[in-house]
Design an enzyme around this catalytic site. Structure first.
Site, PDB file in Angstrom:
ATOM      1  N   GLU A   1       0.872  -1.168   0.000  1.00  0.00           N
ATOM      2  CA  GLU A   1       0.000   0.000   0.000  1.00  0.00           C
ATOM      3  C   GLU A   1       0.914   1.224   0.000  1.00  0.00           C
ATOM      4  O   GLU A   1       1.813   1.329   0.843  1.00  0.00           O
ATOM      5  CB  GLU A   1      -0.878  -0.002   1.261  1.00  0.00           C
ATOM      6  CG  GLU A   1      -1.844   1.155   1.259  1.00  0.00           C
ATOM      7  CD  GLU A   1      -2.763   1.219   2.472  1.00  0.00           C
ATOM      8  OE1 GLU A   1      -2.677   0.338   3.347  1.00  0.00           O
ATOM      9  OE2 GLU A   1      -3.553   2.175   2.526  1.00  0.00           O
TER      10      GLU A   1
ATOM     11  N   ARG B   1       5.467 -12.763   9.694  1.00  0.00           N
ATOM     12  CA  ARG B   1       6.063 -11.475   9.352  1.00  0.00           C
ATOM     13  C   ARG B   1       7.405 -11.337  10.073  1.00  0.00           C
ATOM     14  O   ARG B   1       7.626 -11.923  11.122  1.00  0.00           O
ATOM     15  CB  ARG B   1       5.115 -10.320   9.629  1.00  0.00           C
ATOM     16  CG  ARG B   1       4.756 -10.075  11.067  1.00  0.00           C
ATOM     17  CD  ARG B   1       3.624  -9.056  11.195  1.00  0.00           C
ATOM     18  NE  ARG B   1       3.984  -7.745  10.709  1.00  0.00           N
ATOM     19  CZ  ARG B   1       3.330  -7.101   9.732  1.00  0.00           C
ATOM     20  NH1 ARG B   1       2.296  -7.634   9.148  1.00  0.00           N
ATOM     21  NH2 ARG B   1       3.707  -5.910   9.365  1.00  0.00           N
TER      22      ARG B   1
ATOM     23  N   LYS C   1       4.620   0.791   9.012  1.00  0.00           N
ATOM     24  CA  LYS C   1       4.699   2.097   8.360  1.00  0.00           C
ATOM     25  C   LYS C   1       4.063   3.187   9.211  1.00  0.00           C
ATOM     26  O   LYS C   1       4.548   4.308   9.248  1.00  0.00           O
ATOM     27  CB  LYS C   1       4.011   2.033   6.990  1.00  0.00           C
ATOM     28  CG  LYS C   1       4.879   1.403   5.925  1.00  0.00           C
ATOM     29  CD  LYS C   1       4.144   1.294   4.607  1.00  0.00           C
ATOM     30  CE  LYS C   1       3.140   0.179   4.666  1.00  0.00           C
ATOM     31  NZ  LYS C   1       2.525  -0.132   3.380  1.00  0.00           N
TER      32      LYS C   1
HETATM   33  P1  ATP Z   1       2.766  -2.053   7.689  1.00  0.00           P
HETATM   34  O1  ATP Z   1       1.918  -2.471   8.854  1.00  0.00           O
HETATM   35  O2  ATP Z   1       4.187  -1.893   8.016  1.00  0.00           O
HETATM   36  O3  ATP Z   1       2.201  -0.893   6.961  1.00  0.00           O
HETATM   37  P2  ATP Z   1       1.549  -3.719   5.804  1.00  0.00           P
HETATM   38  O4  ATP Z   1       1.452  -5.194   5.871  1.00  0.00           O
HETATM   39  O5  ATP Z   1       0.327  -2.923   6.045  1.00  0.00           O
HETATM   40  O6  ATP Z   1       2.737  -3.295   6.721  1.00  0.00           O
HETATM   41  P3  ATP Z   1       1.660  -3.467   2.998  1.00  0.00           P
HETATM   42  O7  ATP Z   1       2.138  -2.330   2.208  1.00  0.00           O
HETATM   43  O8  ATP Z   1       0.215  -3.758   2.997  1.00  0.00           O
HETATM   44  O9  ATP Z   1       2.183  -3.251   4.461  1.00  0.00           O
HETATM   45  O10 ATP Z   1       2.489  -4.786   2.675  1.00  0.00           O
HETATM   46  C1  ATP Z   1       2.945  -5.208   1.422  1.00  0.00           C
HETATM   47  C2  ATP Z   1       3.389  -6.642   1.575  1.00  0.00           C
HETATM   48  O11 ATP Z   1       4.477  -6.730   2.463  1.00  0.00           O
HETATM   49  C3  ATP Z   1       2.260  -7.492   2.147  1.00  0.00           C
HETATM   50  O12 ATP Z   1       2.153  -8.660   1.380  1.00  0.00           O
HETATM   51  C4  ATP Z   1       2.710  -7.764   3.547  1.00  0.00           C
HETATM   52  O13 ATP Z   1       2.261  -9.011   3.970  1.00  0.00           O
HETATM   53  C5  ATP Z   1       4.232  -7.708   3.440  1.00  0.00           C
HETATM   54  N1  ATP Z   1       4.821  -7.303   4.722  1.00  0.00           N
HETATM   55  C6  ATP Z   1       4.580  -6.187   5.421  1.00  0.00           C
HETATM   56  N2  ATP Z   1       5.248  -6.166   6.591  1.00  0.00           N
HETATM   57  C7  ATP Z   1       5.962  -7.321   6.628  1.00  0.00           C
HETATM   58  C8  ATP Z   1       6.846  -7.915   7.571  1.00  0.00           C
HETATM   59  N3  ATP Z   1       7.159  -7.306   8.731  1.00  0.00           N
HETATM   60  N4  ATP Z   1       7.386  -9.108   7.286  1.00  0.00           N
HETATM   61  C9  ATP Z   1       7.088  -9.728   6.132  1.00  0.00           C
HETATM   62  N5  ATP Z   1       6.260  -9.243   5.207  1.00  0.00           N
HETATM   63  C10 ATP Z   1       5.680  -8.056   5.438  1.00  0.00           C
HETATM   64 MG    MG Z   2      -1.091  -1.761   5.608  1.00  0.00          MG
END
Ligand code: ATP
Ligand code: MG
Length: 551
Positions: A33, A258, A268
């Site tokens: 995102e 994760r 983020k």
């Molecule tokens: P954040 O909470 O940091 O914003 P998110 O999962 O909302 O993380 P996205 O931009 O939606 O962030 O994630 C893009 C991809 O990266 C998704 O497939 C997510 O599962 C993966 N991802 C995000 N954080 C991690 C992590 N700590 N370890 C492994 N994969 C991750």
């Molecule tokens: Mg997110």
């Protein structure tokens, strides 16, 4: 490129699917995102998805999951593209989920026509009450049995802006008594008047993540949709959406743990808070676990890919020691980075028996572990800088560096002996006077006597003044206790700036050049603060860690 994935359960699923002929070719995707900069957790997902695509000669899409207009921004889109490329991966297709808004809308109409979705007028709070709990089933909304015609009409008017934000939502009609709360008629569309970075003001209704994501995957023909564990409970809904929207392609959602690292926040939202509240000087602050921060700190793409490979892919969450990442950058730079001398906290040394105006050039290896890196010449003269900590007026036992009457070796140069200590009126040492022994020149095979200490130095007149930035963890896990937030655990001493010197032949180095300074560790030339007049070094890591690395 090296194989980016070690053996893991996801790989095994893919191997199976290819062998049984379920898929001829796999398609994976990385779906960030664009609401912030990517962090090292995302790097794990990038290495996994792109690594599988490469290994099995399939395709991997970079897809911006931009269905929430409020938090998204093109600045983030650009940084994400840059970071994925920098890590060394190429996407086969670049997509924006918002390009599928029309299709998502039409699929919602299909759901309504099949009596699988309805417009609901409950407020957010009422909906929470109606949802029930893990122990109690939910209650059906009084709007649940609206007719198909009424729902079609209301949904169209939602789209056309007839209602206020939050006044109505579209909900999937599934099961209010399901033990899985995600299945209790989840909201799939909401009204939000916000300008979207891609579609502008075209829409005032936006699909919810749990509805949008499976459709995005199905539209792109994704075979294996890899996501993190917290979506495990959402998988029944994922499958429901694909099925009830009558999608041709049926992607399989697979969850993995994760990445979480000690002394690091990995979200983020939290990283944005650190930026917005000024705890760091931007998303790419060298203390940040963002990919841009790690890059500015001096980490290489190889070190991050090797780290991702080593931590592997598991089905249960665990915390990785941050020193493991340090291990991989040391490994990567060991043979690549020139080894040179830098003084972090200078102390002037005068060699009293060395001629006043003489400067001689001494030969030094650039990397004793990689002789292909050749030699360089460094000047030596009557005045030098050494490290303050390499001199003690009243040393404890077993201190082998300089003290009055003691002799040490200067790396690449001569033995020197300390004879006199000069102090200012407050009693602080300002310089020390030594004599050198011309017989002891490095490389001449002198064996006359031995000294216990070797110290590094730079020649004072030609030394290049620089700033060194030394880092400690930004977050102190040990400060966390009940009732505290991660902001309470921000380390106020995470950055230390010291003004020192490096060898004269370094005056032409440029941002992102990397060096090992003897005894101090690996350093990277900073991209933000280095100017024509001043070099700023970021310490990437010190030379050794206390971490016992399991092989
Ligand atoms: P954040 O909470 O940091 O914003 P998110 O999962 O909302 O993380 P996205 O931009 O939606 O962030 O994630 C893009 C991809 O990266 C998704 O497939 C997510 O599962 C993966 N991802 C995000 N954080 C991690 C992590 N700590 N370890 C492994 N994969 C991750
Ligand atoms: Mg997110």
């Amino acid at each position: 490129m090296e194989n980016n994935t070690s053996s893991n359960f996801i790989r095994n699923i893919i191997i199976d699917d290819l062998e049984t002929g379920k898929h001829k070719e796999i398609i994976t995707r990385f779906p960030p995102e664009p609401n912030g900069y990517l962090h090292i957790g995302h790097a794990k997902s990038i290495c996994l998805n792109f690594g599988l695509g490469e290994e099995f000669k399939g395709n991997t899409n970079l897809r911006f999951d931009d269905t929430n207009p409020v938090k998204e921004d093109t600045e983030y889109v650009q940084s994400i593209e840059e970071d994925v490329k920098w890590l060394g991966f190429k996407w086969d297709n670049l997509y924006f989920a918002s390009d599928y808004f029309d299709e998502m809308y039409h699929r919602a109409i299909l759901l309504i026509k099949n009596a699988k979705a309805y417009v609901c007028d409950l407020s957010a709070e009422e909906m929470r009450e109606y949802r029930g709990t893990l122990k109690e089933p939910g209650k059906e909304s009084p709007y649940r049995n609206r007719t198909v015609e009424e729902n079609l009409d209301l949904f169209e008017r939602m789209k056309n802006g007839a209602f206020k934000d939050g006044e109505k939502v579209l909900r999937a009609k599934i099961d209010m008594s399901s033990p899985n709360l995600n299945m209790r008629d989840p909201v799939i569309y909401r009204i939000a008047r916000a300008t979207h970075h891609n579609t502008g003001d075209k829409w005032c209704i936006y699909p919810m993540y749990d509805y949008a994501h499976p459709l995005e995957d199905a539209i792109e023909g994704i075979t294996h949709s890899i996501c993190t564990l917290e979506f495990e409970d959402h998988r029944p809904l994922y499958d429901w959406v694909v099925k009830e929207c009558e999608m041709e392609c049926v992607p399989r959602q697979i969850e993995f743990a994760r990445l979480d690292i000690t002394n690091t926040v990995m979200s983020k939202r939290k990283l944005k808070q650190l930026v917005d509240e000024g705890y760091v000087d931007g998303w790419d602050d060298p203390r940040m676990p963002t990919i841009s921060g790690l890059r500015r700190r001096g980490f290489t793409p190889e070190s991050i890919r090797n780290f991702a490979k080593e931590i592997g892919v598991a089905k249960n969450n665990s915390k990785v020691d941050s020193q493991m990442l340090d291990h991989f950058i040391r490994e990567d730079l060991k043979l690549k980075a020139p080894r040179t001398m830098g003084i972090l906290r200078p102390l002037k040394v005068v060699i009293t028996n060395y001629p006043e105006d003489k400067v001689e050039m001494l030969e030094a290896e650039n990397n004793p572990e990689n002789l292909d890196m050749g030699n360089r010449e460094i000047p030596f003269s009557r005045e030098l800088y050494i490290e303050q900590e390499d001199f003690m007026e009243n040393p404890p036992k077993k201190y082998f560096r300089l003290f009055p009457g003691n002799e040490v070796r200067l790396k690449h140069a001569y033995f020197i002996k300390c004879n006199e200590v000069i102090k200012d009126e407050n009693g602080n040492v300002t310089e020390i006077h030594c004599t050198y022994d011309i017989e002891t020149k490095s490389g001449t095979g002198f064996t006359g006597r031995k000294v216990k200490g070797t110290i590094h130095w730079v020649e004072a007149k030609n030394a290049v003044p620089v700033e060194f930035r030394l880092y400690e963890p930004l977050i102190l896990d040990e400060d966390m206790e009940e009732g505290k937030t991660f902001i309470d655990c921000v380390n106020s001493k995470s950055l230390e700036r010291v003004q020192g010197f490096v060898e004269p032949n370094m005056k032409d180095i440029k941002p992102q050049d990397k060096f090992q300074f003897f005894r101090h560790g690996y350093f990277n030339v900073d991209t933000k603060y280095t100017t024509e007049d001043k070099i700023v070094f970021n310490r990437i890591v010190s030379l050794k860690s206390s971490f016992a690395f399991k092989k």
